[in-house]
Design an enzyme around this catalytic site. Structure first.
Site, PDB file in Angstrom:
ATOM      1  CB  SER A 136      -0.940  -0.009   1.203  1.00 16.84           C
ATOM      2  OG  SER A 136      -0.248  -0.377   2.359  1.00 16.84           O
ATOM      3  CG  HIS A 163      -2.969  -0.863  -3.136  1.00 14.57           C
ATOM      4  ND1 HIS A 163      -3.194   0.466  -2.888  1.00 14.57           N
ATOM      5  CD2 HIS A 163      -3.119  -1.493  -1.945  1.00 14.57           C
ATOM      6  CE1 HIS A 163      -3.468   0.629  -1.609  1.00 14.57           C
ATOM      7  NE2 HIS A 163      -3.426  -0.550  -1.017  1.00 14.57           N
ATOM      8  CD  GLU A 175      -3.646   3.242  -5.796  1.00 19.63           C
ATOM      9  OE1 GLU A 175      -3.390   2.649  -4.726  1.00 19.63           O
ATOM     10  OE2 GLU A 175      -3.735   4.479  -5.856  1.00 19.63           O
TER      11      GLU A 175
HETATM   12  N1  CAA Z   1     -15.348 -10.143   3.534  1.00 18.18           N
HETATM   13  C1  CAA Z   1     -16.337 -10.381   2.633  1.00 18.18           C
HETATM   14  N2  CAA Z   1     -17.496  -9.716   2.604  1.00 18.18           N
HETATM   15  C2  CAA Z   1     -17.700  -8.774   3.534  1.00 18.18           C
HETATM   16  C3  CAA Z   1     -16.734  -8.468   4.511  1.00 18.18           C
HETATM   17  C4  CAA Z   1     -15.509  -9.205   4.490  1.00 18.18           C
HETATM   18  N3  CAA Z   1     -14.526  -8.998   5.364  1.00 18.18           N
HETATM   19  N4  CAA Z   1     -17.229  -7.489   5.313  1.00 18.18           N
HETATM   20  C5  CAA Z   1     -18.442  -7.169   4.841  1.00 18.18           C
HETATM   21  N5  CAA Z   1     -18.729  -7.938   3.771  1.00 18.18           N
HETATM   22  C6  CAA Z   1     -19.959  -7.919   2.949  1.00 18.18           C
HETATM   23  C7  CAA Z   1     -21.143  -8.360   3.755  1.00 18.18           C
HETATM   24  O1  CAA Z   1     -21.270  -9.780   3.762  1.00 18.18           O
HETATM   25  C8  CAA Z   1     -22.283  -7.697   3.012  1.00 18.18           C
HETATM   26  O2  CAA Z   1     -22.602  -8.467   1.841  1.00 18.18           O
HETATM   27  P1  CAA Z   1     -24.113  -8.548   1.251  1.00 18.18           P
HETATM   28  O3  CAA Z   1     -24.406  -7.179   0.719  1.00 18.18           O
HETATM   29  O4  CAA Z   1     -23.977  -9.585   0.198  1.00 18.18           O
HETATM   30  O5  CAA Z   1     -24.972  -8.956   2.388  1.00 18.18           O
HETATM   31  C9  CAA Z   1     -21.670  -6.374   2.544  1.00 18.18           C
HETATM   32  O6  CAA Z   1     -20.248  -6.577   2.572  1.00 18.18           O
HETATM   33  C10 CAA Z   1     -22.019  -5.211   3.447  1.00 18.18           C
HETATM   34  O7  CAA Z   1     -21.610  -5.550   4.766  1.00 18.18           O
HETATM   35  P2  CAA Z   1     -22.406  -5.146   6.085  1.00 18.18           P
HETATM   36  O8  CAA Z   1     -23.871  -5.025   5.771  1.00 18.18           O
HETATM   37  O9  CAA Z   1     -22.006  -6.097   7.178  1.00 18.18           O
HETATM   38  O10 CAA Z   1     -21.800  -3.784   6.549  1.00 18.18           O
HETATM   39  P3  CAA Z   1     -21.672  -2.392   5.813  1.00 18.18           P
HETATM   40  O11 CAA Z   1     -22.803  -2.118   4.882  1.00 18.18           O
HETATM   41  O12 CAA Z   1     -21.375  -1.450   6.909  1.00 18.18           O
HETATM   42  O13 CAA Z   1     -20.362  -2.555   4.914  1.00 18.18           O
HETATM   43  C11 CAA Z   1     -18.052  -2.282   4.595  1.00 18.18           C
HETATM   44  C12 CAA Z   1     -19.135  -2.953   5.444  1.00 18.18           C
HETATM   45  C13 CAA Z   1     -18.153  -2.814   3.170  1.00 18.18           C
HETATM   46  C14 CAA Z   1     -16.731  -2.707   5.209  1.00 18.18           C
HETATM   47  C15 CAA Z   1     -18.279  -0.728   4.620  1.00 18.18           C
HETATM   48  O14 CAA Z   1     -18.345  -0.269   5.929  1.00 18.18           O
HETATM   49  C16 CAA Z   1     -17.183   0.037   3.897  1.00 18.18           C
HETATM   50  O15 CAA Z   1     -17.178   0.145   2.680  1.00 18.18           O
HETATM   51  N6  CAA Z   1     -16.226   0.599   4.684  1.00 18.18           N
HETATM   52  C17 CAA Z   1     -15.076   1.325   4.129  1.00 18.18           C
HETATM   53  C18 CAA Z   1     -14.054   0.336   3.698  1.00 18.18           C
HETATM   54  C19 CAA Z   1     -12.842   0.971   3.117  1.00 18.18           C
HETATM   55  O16 CAA Z   1     -12.701   2.185   2.976  1.00 18.18           O
HETATM   56  N7  CAA Z   1     -11.876   0.121   2.759  1.00 18.18           N
HETATM   57  C20 CAA Z   1     -10.626   0.573   2.220  1.00 18.18           C
HETATM   58  C21 CAA Z   1      -9.626   0.671   3.308  1.00 18.18           C
HETATM   59  S1  CAA Z   1      -8.060   1.199   2.691  1.00 18.18           S
HETATM   60  C22 CAA Z   1      -7.321  -0.220   2.185  1.00 18.18           C
HETATM   61  O17 CAA Z   1      -7.790  -1.299   2.321  1.00 18.18           O
HETATM   62  C23 CAA Z   1      -6.032  -0.114   1.490  1.00 18.18           C
HETATM   63  C24 CAA Z   1      -4.912   0.522   2.122  1.00 18.18           C
HETATM   64  O18 CAA Z   1      -3.918   0.650   1.423  1.00 18.18           O
HETATM   65  C25 CAA Z   1      -4.845   0.984   3.492  1.00 18.18           C
END
Ligand code: CAA
Length: 306
Positions: A136, A163, A175
């Site tokens: 990252s 990424h 990315e």
């Molecule tokens: N693995 C697989 N599926 C997952 C999961 C996981 N770890 N966590 C959640 N899901 C799925 C759920 O099963 C659900 O699926 P369905 O729609 O099929 O039922 C869906 O995602 C939505 O989950 P929830 O209803 O439980 O919860 P939510 O609506 O709050 O979504 C989230 C959870 C997708 C994590 C959301 O909160 C989100 O988008 N958060 C921001 C995440 C983000 O910004 N990530 C990037 C971080 S930066 C990075 O990774 C890179 C870096 O370089 C640092």
């Protein structure tokens, strides 16, 4: 060692067999989507056998949820699972990697650890393979420079940044980051494979934090500085961004979700490589990491997790 020029080799243009190095949350997510969406065979390895079995167990959990939701049949879930295999050896030795077209390294953000893996991949992968990193923030050109095999073959042109975002099965982006040394064929094949995994691709230059973390980490760091300065409670900071700007998670919750150690190491890379004090990590972030409060994965960060 003497370098063999890459023009002596033909590079892969199609990917059938993938290896993932590192069975943490990113590596497992990548393995899962590679099997489920791209339909390829995946070999996954981790230096810790218990981490590997924990990771494979998580694949079973994810598939179980898909079946329960009616998104996959039992038979489809079995097929996805059967394409994912844990490596027998903890390292990359043992000939298991001899038919891999694309290896994706997804271990923690440590330059020496990643450099050792790239040198080992250069030794153990077949000559046509692509060597990708899910880093990252670490420079791809630096990692590519370590992709030299024990017999002196230089594979720098086969290295590319790939990424992903957490949770990998949900987040739609990859990315793509070419190193200065990356061959255009490697870049095009990596892009095509990311699209086969169902992802949209953006391309970033090999600069600190790439596009994503150059923008995201100062935002998260600023939220921690605001907390330190007493501008608001953690809940008020998060709710302001969540409901006021429609972010899925507030920045402190997101920091916990990403891992505070990862956030700190990315801020340190941004600060060190640019020399710009605007990237100074918040003192509180460093203190939390020193205390072992790493966020969701350690059970405690800005919030507590059971
Ligand atoms: N693995 C697989 N599926 C997952 C999961 C996981 N770890 N966590 C959640 N899901 C799925 C759920 O099963 C659900 O699926 P369905 O729609 O099929 O039922 C869906 O995602 C939505 O989950 P929830 O209803 O439980 O919860 P939510 O609506 O709050 O979504 C989230 C959870 C997708 C994590 C959301 O909160 C989100 O988008 N958060 C921001 C995440 C983000 O910004 N990530 C990037 C971080 S930066 C990075 O990774 C890179 C870096 O370089 C640092």
């Amino acid at each position: 060692p003497r370098s063999v020029p890459h023009s002596a080799r033909s590079l892969t243009t199609s990917v059938d067999r993938v290896a993932v190095i590192g069975a943490g949350q990113m590596g497992i997510g990548i393995a899962y989507v590679a099997s489920k969406t791209a339909g390829v065979d995946v070999l996954i390895s981790d230096r810790s056998a218990s981490q590997l079995s924990k990771g494979l167990h998580f694949v079973d959990t994810l598939l179980g949820k898909e079946v329960k939701k009616g998104k996959l049949s039992n038979g489809e879930a079995d097929q996805v699972r059967s394409r994912i295999r844990g490596a027998r050896e903890n390292g990359l030795e043992g000939g298991e990697f001899a038919d891999v077209d694309l290896a994706i390294e997804a271990v923690s953000e440590s330059l020496p650890v990643k450099q050792a893996i790239f040198s080992s991949l250069a030794t153990h992968l077949p000559p046509h393979a692509i060597l990708a990193s899910n880093t990252s923030s670490i420079s791809l050109s630096t990692l590519a420079a370590s992709a030299v095999s024990q017999s002196g073959e230089n594979r720098a042109s086969q290295v590319v940044g790939f990424h992903f975002f957490n949770p990998v099965p949900v987040m739609k982006l990859v990315e793509l980051i070419p190193a200065l040394q990356t061959d255009p064929t490697v870049l095009a094949t990596a892009r095509e494979f990311a699209e086969r995994m169902g992802k949209t691709v953006t391309q970033s230059a090999d600069t600190p934090g790439f596009i994503s973390n150059r923008l995201l980490m100062p935002f998260i760091n600023e939220a921690i500085l605001a907390l330190e300065a007493g501008v608001g409670s953690k809940e008020d900071i998060d709710t302001t961004l969540k409901l006021g700007m429609n972010h899925p998670m507030g920045p402190l919750t997101l920091a916990d979700f990403i891992g505070l150690d990862t956030c700190l190491s990315i801020m340190e890379v941004l600060q060190r490589e640019t020399g710009d004090c605007k990237y100074r990590p918040a003192v509180l972030l460093g203190r939390m990491v020193s205390a072992g409060y790493l966020g969701k994965k350690s059970g405690r960060g800005f919030y507590n997790y059971d």
